[in-house]
Write a protein that holds these residues in place. Structure first.
Motif, PDB file in Angstrom:
ATOM      1  N   ARG A 122      29.414  35.973  50.089  1.00  0.00           N
ATOM      2  CA  ARG A 122      29.793  34.946  51.058  1.00  0.00           C
ATOM      3  C   ARG A 122      31.231  34.482  50.849  1.00  0.00           C
ATOM      4  NH1 ARG A 122      26.254  29.516  52.322  1.00  0.00           N
ATOM      5  NH2 ARG A 122      27.481  28.786  54.097  1.00  0.00           N
ATOM      6  N   SER A 123      31.665  34.421  49.602  1.00  0.00           N
ATOM      7  CA  SER A 123      33.070  34.120  49.296  1.00  0.00           C
ATOM      8  C   SER A 123      33.513  35.017  48.157  1.00  0.00           C
ATOM      9  CB  SER A 123      33.252  32.647  48.927  1.00  0.00           C
ATOM     10  OG  SER A 123      32.541  32.331  47.749  1.00  0.00           O
ATOM     11  N   SER A 124      34.806  35.250  48.066  1.00  0.00           N
ATOM     12  CA  SER A 124      35.323  36.175  47.068  1.00  0.00           C
ATOM     13  C   SER A 124      35.320  35.540  45.682  1.00  0.00           C
ATOM     14  CB  SER A 124      36.748  36.578  47.434  1.00  0.00           C
ATOM     15  OG  SER A 124      37.620  35.470  47.298  1.00  0.00           O
ATOM     16  N   PRO A 125      35.244  36.344  44.604  1.00  0.00           N
ATOM     17  CA  PRO A 125      35.357  35.795  43.252  1.00  0.00           C
ATOM     18  C   PRO A 125      36.667  35.042  43.038  1.00  0.00           C
ATOM     19  CG  PRO A 125      34.554  38.050  43.172  1.00  0.00           C
ATOM     20  CD  PRO A 125      34.959  37.796  44.585  1.00  0.00           C
ATOM     21  N   ALA A 126      37.751  35.506  43.688  1.00  0.00           N
ATOM     22  CA  ALA A 126      39.030  34.804  43.561  1.00  0.00           C
ATOM     23  C   ALA A 126      38.923  33.391  44.115  1.00  0.00           C
ATOM     24  CB  ALA A 126      40.128  35.574  44.287  1.00  0.00           C
ATOM     25  N   MET A 127      38.261  33.237  45.269  1.00  0.00           N
ATOM     26  CA  MET A 127      38.093  31.904  45.851  1.00  0.00           C
ATOM     27  C   MET A 127      37.206  31.035  44.969  1.00  0.00           C
ATOM     28  SD  MET A 127      38.838  29.791  48.221  1.00  0.00           S
ATOM     29  CE  MET A 127      39.523  30.696  49.609  1.00  0.00           C
ATOM     30  N   GLU A 128      36.192  31.633  44.342  1.00  0.00           N
ATOM     31  CA  GLU A 128      35.324  30.866  43.454  1.00  0.00           C
ATOM     32  C   GLU A 128      36.101  30.349  42.247  1.00  0.00           C
ATOM     33  OE1 GLU A 128      32.111  33.491  42.628  1.00  0.00           O
ATOM     34  OE2 GLU A 128      31.364  33.449  44.697  1.00  0.00           O
ATOM     35  N   GLU A 129      36.987  31.200  41.708  1.00  0.00           N
ATOM     36  CA  GLU A 129      37.824  30.744  40.586  1.00  0.00           C
ATOM     37  C   GLU A 129      38.755  29.623  41.033  1.00  0.00           C
ATOM     38  OE1 GLU A 129      39.765  31.670  36.546  1.00  0.00           O
ATOM     39  OE2 GLU A 129      38.200  32.864  37.483  1.00  0.00           O
ATOM     40  N   CYS A 168      44.442  25.792  33.449  1.00  0.00           N
ATOM     41  CA  CYS A 168      45.651  26.548  33.759  1.00  0.00           C
ATOM     42  C   CYS A 168      45.930  26.478  35.258  1.00  0.00           C
ATOM     43  CB  CYS A 168      45.495  27.998  33.336  1.00  0.00           C
ATOM     44  SG  CYS A 168      45.597  28.200  31.555  1.00  0.00           S
ATOM     45  N   ARG A 169      47.202  26.467  35.600  1.00  0.00           N
ATOM     46  CA  ARG A 169      47.598  26.323  36.995  1.00  0.00           C
ATOM     47  C   ARG A 169      47.488  27.647  37.734  1.00  0.00           C
ATOM     48  NH1 ARG A 169      53.421  23.964  37.946  1.00  0.00           N
ATOM     49  NH2 ARG A 169      54.075  26.122  38.237  1.00  0.00           N
ATOM     50  N   GLU A 170      46.906  27.589  38.926  1.00  0.00           N
ATOM     51  CA  GLU A 170      46.845  28.783  39.772  1.00  0.00           C
ATOM     52  C   GLU A 170      48.230  29.080  40.341  1.00  0.00           C
ATOM     53  OE1 GLU A 170      46.025  29.899  44.234  1.00  0.00           O
ATOM     54  OE2 GLU A 170      44.782  28.256  43.482  1.00  0.00           O
ATOM     55  N   GLU A 171      48.610  30.369  40.325  1.00  0.00           N
ATOM     56  CA  GLU A 171      49.928  30.779  40.799  1.00  0.00           C
ATOM     57  C   GLU A 171      49.868  31.731  41.989  1.00  0.00           C
ATOM     58  OE1 GLU A 171      52.932  29.836  39.767  1.00  0.00           O
ATOM     59  OE2 GLU A 171      52.336  28.591  38.076  1.00  0.00           O
ATOM     60  N   ALA A 172      48.762  32.449  42.159  1.00  0.00           N
ATOM     61  CA  ALA A 172      48.646  33.381  43.281  1.00  0.00           C
ATOM     62  C   ALA A 172      47.183  33.744  43.479  1.00  0.00           C
ATOM     63  CB  ALA A 172      49.464  34.647  43.041  1.00  0.00           C
ATOM     64  N   TYR A 173      46.840  34.092  44.713  1.00  0.00           N
ATOM     65  CA  TYR A 173      45.518  34.663  44.957  1.00  0.00           C
ATOM     66  C   TYR A 173      45.572  35.473  46.239  1.00  0.00           C
ATOM     67  CZ  TYR A 173      43.801  32.103  49.038  1.00  0.00           C
ATOM     68  OH  TYR A 173      43.612  31.645  50.313  1.00  0.00           O
ATOM     69  N   GLY A 174      44.643  36.386  46.375  1.00  0.00           N
ATOM     70  CA  GLY A 174      44.528  37.183  47.588  1.00  0.00           C
ATOM     71  C   GLY A 174      43.095  37.649  47.729  1.00  0.00           C
ATOM     72  N   GLU A 175      42.659  37.876  48.964  1.00  0.00           N
ATOM     73  CA  GLU A 175      41.288  38.323  49.180  1.00  0.00           C
ATOM     74  C   GLU A 175      41.204  39.117  50.474  1.00  0.00           C
ATOM     75  OE1 GLU A 175      39.874  34.063  51.127  1.00  0.00           O
ATOM     76  OE2 GLU A 175      38.803  34.889  49.408  1.00  0.00           O
ATOM     77  N   ASP A 176      40.408  40.149  50.448  1.00  0.00           N
ATOM     78  CA  ASP A 176      40.128  40.973  51.614  1.00  0.00           C
ATOM     79  C   ASP A 176      38.779  41.638  51.373  1.00  0.00           C
ATOM     80  OD1 ASP A 176      40.069  43.590  53.185  1.00  0.00           O
ATOM     81  OD2 ASP A 176      41.828  42.607  54.034  1.00  0.00           O
ATOM     82  N   VAL A 177      37.870  41.499  52.308  1.00  0.00           N
ATOM     83  CA  VAL A 177      36.508  41.968  52.091  1.00  0.00           C
ATOM     84  C   VAL A 177      36.444  43.479  51.884  1.00  0.00           C
ATOM     85  CG1 VAL A 177      35.920  42.320  54.534  1.00  0.00           C
ATOM     86  CG2 VAL A 177      34.137  41.654  52.909  1.00  0.00           C
ATOM     87  N   GLU A 178      37.417  44.224  52.427  1.00  0.00           N
ATOM     88  CA  GLU A 178      37.416  45.674  52.279  1.00  0.00           C
ATOM     89  C   GLU A 178      38.166  46.143  51.034  1.00  0.00           C
ATOM     90  OE1 GLU A 178      35.645  47.480  54.103  1.00  0.00           O
ATOM     91  OE2 GLU A 178      35.143  46.057  55.695  1.00  0.00           O
ATOM     92  N   ARG A 179      39.079  45.323  50.508  1.00  0.00           N
ATOM     93  CA  ARG A 179      39.960  45.777  49.428  1.00  0.00           C
ATOM     94  C   ARG A 179      39.771  45.011  48.127  1.00  0.00           C
ATOM     95  NH1 ARG A 179      45.726  45.409  51.804  1.00  0.00           N
ATOM     96  NH2 ARG A 179      46.218  46.753  50.036  1.00  0.00           N
ATOM     97  N   GLY A 180      39.069  43.923  48.149  1.00  0.00           N
ATOM     98  CA  GLY A 180      38.845  43.150  46.936  1.00  0.00           C
ATOM     99  C   GLY A 180      39.633  41.852  46.935  1.00  0.00           C
ATOM    100  N   SER A 181      39.704  41.230  45.791  1.00  0.00           N
ATOM    101  CA  SER A 181      40.394  39.948  45.666  1.00  0.00           C
ATOM    102  C   SER A 181      41.028  39.840  44.293  1.00  0.00           C
ATOM    103  CB  SER A 181      39.416  38.784  45.887  1.00  0.00           C
ATOM    104  OG  SER A 181      38.407  38.766  44.893  1.00  0.00           O
ATOM    105  N   PHE A 182      41.952  38.903  44.152  1.00  0.00           N
ATOM    106  CA  PHE A 182      42.593  38.674  42.856  1.00  0.00           C
ATOM    107  C   PHE A 182      43.032  37.224  42.761  1.00  0.00           C
ATOM    108  CE2 PHE A 182      45.946  40.138  45.738  1.00  0.00           C
ATOM    109  CZ  PHE A 182      46.872  39.106  45.627  1.00  0.00           C
ATOM    110  N   VAL A 183      43.179  36.750  41.533  1.00  0.00           N
ATOM    111  CA  VAL A 183      43.712  35.423  41.271  1.00  0.00           C
ATOM    112  C   VAL A 183      44.639  35.517  40.071  1.00  0.00           C
ATOM    113  CG1 VAL A 183      41.760  34.739  39.795  1.00  0.00           C
ATOM    114  CG2 VAL A 183      43.144  32.983  40.914  1.00  0.00           C
ATOM    115  N   VAL A 184      45.758  34.809  40.123  1.00  0.00           N
ATOM    116  CA  VAL A 184      46.747  34.790  39.044  1.00  0.00           C
ATOM    117  C   VAL A 184      46.917  33.352  38.589  1.00  0.00           C
ATOM    118  CG1 VAL A 184      49.113  35.335  38.356  1.00  0.00           C
ATOM    119  CG2 VAL A 184      47.960  36.756  40.073  1.00  0.00           C
ATOM    120  N   VAL A 185      46.838  33.127  37.284  1.00  0.00           N
ATOM    121  CA  VAL A 185      47.081  31.795  36.725  1.00  0.00           C
ATOM    122  C   VAL A 185      48.240  31.883  35.736  1.00  0.00           C
ATOM    123  CG1 VAL A 185      44.682  31.039  36.978  1.00  0.00           C
ATOM    124  CG2 VAL A 185      45.408  32.112  34.843  1.00  0.00           C
ATOM    125  N   ARG A 186      48.863  30.752  35.523  1.00  0.00           N
ATOM    126  CA  ARG A 186      49.937  30.701  34.529  1.00  0.00           C
ATOM    127  C   ARG A 186      49.333  30.776  33.135  1.00  0.00           C
ATOM    128  NH1 ARG A 186      55.111  26.772  34.708  1.00  0.00           N
ATOM    129  NH2 ARG A 186      55.146  27.782  36.746  1.00  0.00           N
TER     130      ARG A 186
END
Length: 233
Positions: free
Chosen positions: A75-82, A97-115
């Motif tokens: 229902r939501s990406s792991p990146a959004m959950e983080e 830790c501070r979030e610095e970047a994230y991206g999500e796409d249901v076909e390609r996956g997701s990511f999250v970047v923290v400092r």
């Protein structure tokens, strides 16, 4: 809105992360999503079935830690959950830790970047050995962070000592530490019965602590600070 982004793809990053990408790869004309998914120039720390952990640094020396998740139909990406976990704890005054970047796409996956957090994990510091005075300060400092989560009715669900980062504070005669919690993908509001989740967080912390040097006296000191009582009955 979150589900729409998850279906169609979304990416965002701070100026620091963008500068780090330019330093790693020069002028990359690709979309931000593609540039961040590309591991070129990044250190792959760990590869698991459900994610890949990476590290990279900016031109100013700032360290970044990245989690990349495979595609899914959740229902939501792991990146959004983080991101939700980071936001909830931050709003409650829990150091993270501070979030610095994230991206999500249901076909390609997701990511999250923290400092990257300053210092080192709690269990590593204890294994290297610290004095009794510092251990007393640490017991109270860590207990207060967990008490703040409890007061805000929040749970971590992965509260092992390796997810408690700390750095010594400079200056002052007495020892002091700056603490931050990491790995917040499963963190969030504790459902009823809430006490069960608070006990599980405390048990995870206790289970992962190296003994020695941690003693039962340290545990009692932690519990007194956690419950804000002068002694245990």
């Amino acid at each position: 809105a979150a589900r729409t982004r998850w279906r169609h793809g979304h990416a965002g990053a701070s100026h620091g992360v963008r500068a780090a990408l330019r330093a790693l790869r020069g002028d990359d004309a690709r979309p931000l999503f593609d540039a961040l998914l590309d591991p070129a120039g990044m250190e792959v720390v760990r590869t698991l079935p459900d994610r890949e952990n990476r590290r990279f640094a900016g031109p100013d020396g700032t360290r970044y830690f990245m989690k990349v998740y495979p595609p899914g139909r959740r229902r939501s990406s792991p990146a959004m959950e983080e991101r939700r976990g980071i936001d909830r704890l931050q709003r409650a005054g829990v150091p993270v830790c501070r979030e610095e970047a994230y991206g999500e796409d249901v076909e390609r996956g997701s990511f999250v970047v923290v400092r990257g957090c300053p210092g080192e994990p709690l269990d590593d510091l204890l294994r290297r050995g610290i004095g009794a005075d510092e251990r007393r300060v640490l017991a109270v400092a860590v207990a207060r962070v967990f008490r703040r989560m409890r007061a805000a009715r929040l749970r971590h669900r992965d509260a092992y000592p390796c997810h408690v980062f700390l750095a010594r504070r400079d200056g002052g005669a007495a020892p002091g530490f700056e603490l931050r919690l990491i790995d917040l993908t499963r963190a969030g509001r504790a459902p009823r019965p809430r006490e069960r989740w608070f006990v599980k967080d405390a048990a995870q912390l206790w289970h992962g602590l190296p003994r020695p040097p941690v003693t039962r006296t340290d545990a009692v000191r932690w519990l007194r600070a956690y419950f804000a009582i002068p002694r245990l009955d």
